[in-house]
Design a protein around this motif. Structure first.
Motif: not given
Length: 331
Positions: A251-275
C-alpha cells in the motif's frame, strides 16, 4: 537577420532556439517527453532543469505511459497557454487529418493542460501528464504531436491538403511539436486495469492498498495516477510479490485534497509465473481514524483490514474502513 518566434514554443529538435522558419528535422522534439510508466514528482523542476537534454523514453506497449510537455517562453513578458497532445501511427506525410481526432487525455480525463511562464525565457512544464496505453502496431512507431494555444497565438489545427502546405505548416508553426517514438515490449505488463477515483468534498489521508490473492511469488504489481494533488503522488512502483501462502498486499498512504478526481491504473506482470486458481488483484481505498473520531469503535483494526505488517504497526492506534474497492479476477 534571424527572426525569433514571440510566444510559448516547442522545439523541433535540440538545435531549435525559436527561429523562423524552424530548423529541420521536425520529428525530433525533445519537448514531448514520454517519461515511462510512472508519473514524475515535481515535473516543473525536473524537466526545466534538463531542458538542454532529450530525456524522452520509448513507449511501453500496453502500459500506462505518462507523457509531459514543456514549452519555452519567447514572449517579452509573462505568458500562459493550454497544451494538447495527439498521436498517429507513423506515416511519411503527417497531414493533420491523420491525427487531429486522436487527442490524448490526462488521468483525470482532461484534453488540455494549463501551463504558465512568469518571466521571459522561463520553461513551462505540464504538471498533469497525458497518459496513454499504446497497442503494438506494424513498424513499432507512432508520432506524437503537441500543440499550445495562447492568447497571442491560438494555433488552430489547419486543413492541409498538399505537401507544399504541409511543409509551410511544419516550418512556420512553433506552437506545434512533433516527435517520432518507438515502442518497446520491455516492461510491458501482462495486463492492467484502470478505475475511476473521486475524493469528494472532504480532504483526507487515504491508504491505497493492493491485495494479491493466490498471486504467485515472483510476479510483480504496481499502480499509479498522474493527476497532481495528493502528497505523495498515488504511485506504487513495480514491486515483486514475495513467496506467500496465498495472501499478500502492499500500500501507499496519501494526503488527498478535496474534490480530487483521477483514474488509477493497476498493473500485473506474470514474469514467467503461472497464476494460481482463485487469482485476484483487488485495489482498495481505506480511511483510518484515531480515537477522537465518533466512528472509532465501529471500525476495524489494521490487521482485520489485511494491512501489511509495516502498515499495521504504523496504524496500530487507529481503526479503518474500506471506502471502496475494485477487483480483477483471473479466469
Amino acid at each position: 537577420m534571424t527572426t525569433l518566434y514571440d510566444d510559448l514554443f516547442f522545439r523541433t529538435n535540440m538545435w531549435d532556439v525559436g527561429q523562423l522558419p524552424s530548423p529541420p528535422d521536425a520529428y525530433e522534439s525533445p519537448d514531448i517527453i514520454p517519461s515511462g510508466i510512472y508519473p514524475t514528482n515535481n515535473p516543473q523542476a525536473y524537466f526545466s532543469s534538463n531542458y538542454n537534454q532529450d530525456v524522452g523514453q520509448s513507449l511501453v506497449i500496453d502500459g500506462p505511459n505518462y507523457i509531459y510537455l514543456r514549452t519555452k517562453n519567447l514572449a517579452s513578458g509573462a505568458q500562459s497557454g493550454k497544451v494538447s497532445l495527439y498521436y498517429t501511427p507513423t506515416s511519411l506525410l503527417l497531414y493533420p487529418n491523420k491525427w487531429q481526432n486522436n487527442a490524448l487525455k490526462t488521468s483525470d480525463q482532461q484534453l488540455q493542460v494549463f501551463v504558465q511562464a512568469t518571466q521571459p525565457g522561463d520553461i513551462a512544464v505540464t504538471d498533469n501528464p497525458f497518459v496513454w496505453e499504446p497497442s503494438a502496431i506494424s513498424g513499432d512507431h507512432y508520432c506524437l504531436i503537441s500543440r499550445v494555444s495562447t492568447p497571442k497565438h491560438d494555433n488552430p489545427i489547419p486543413q492541409v491538403g498538399s505537401y507544399t502546405d504541409l511543409t509551410a505548416f511544419i516550418l512556420n508553426n512553433p506552437g506545434f511539436g512533433w516527435r517520432n517514438v518507438s515502442l518497446t515490449s520491455a516492461n510491458s505488463p501482462t495486463f492492467d486495469t484502470t478505475v475511476d477515483y473521486t475524493q469528494g468534498t472532504e480532504a483526507g489521508s487515504i491508504t491505497f492498498q493492493l491485495e494479491c490473492t493466490n498471486v504467485p511469488g515472483g510476479a510483480s504489481v504496481a499502480f499509479s495516477a498522474g493527476t497532481p494533488g495528493p502528497d505523495p503522488l498515488i504511485v506504487l512502483e513495480k514491486t515483486t510479490v514475495p513467496q506467500n501462502n496465498g495472501s499478500w498486499n502492499t500500500s501507499v498512504t496519501c494526503d488527498v485534497p478535496a474534490n480530487y478526481q483521477t483514474n488509477i491504473t493497476y498493473s500485473y506482470w506474470a514474469n514467467g509465473t503461472t497464476p494460481q486458481p482463485g487469482f485476484k488483484l483487488r485495489l482498495k481505498a481505506l480511511s483510518y481514524v484515531d480515537q477522537s473520531s465518533q466512528f472509532f469503535h465501529l471500525l476495524r483494526t489494521p490487521q482485520q483490514l489485511g494491512a501489511s505488517p509495516e502498515l499495521a504497526r504504523r496504524m496500530s492506534a487507529q481503526r479503518g474502513i474500506v471506502l471502496g474497492s475494485h477487483v480483477t479476477i483471473g479466469r
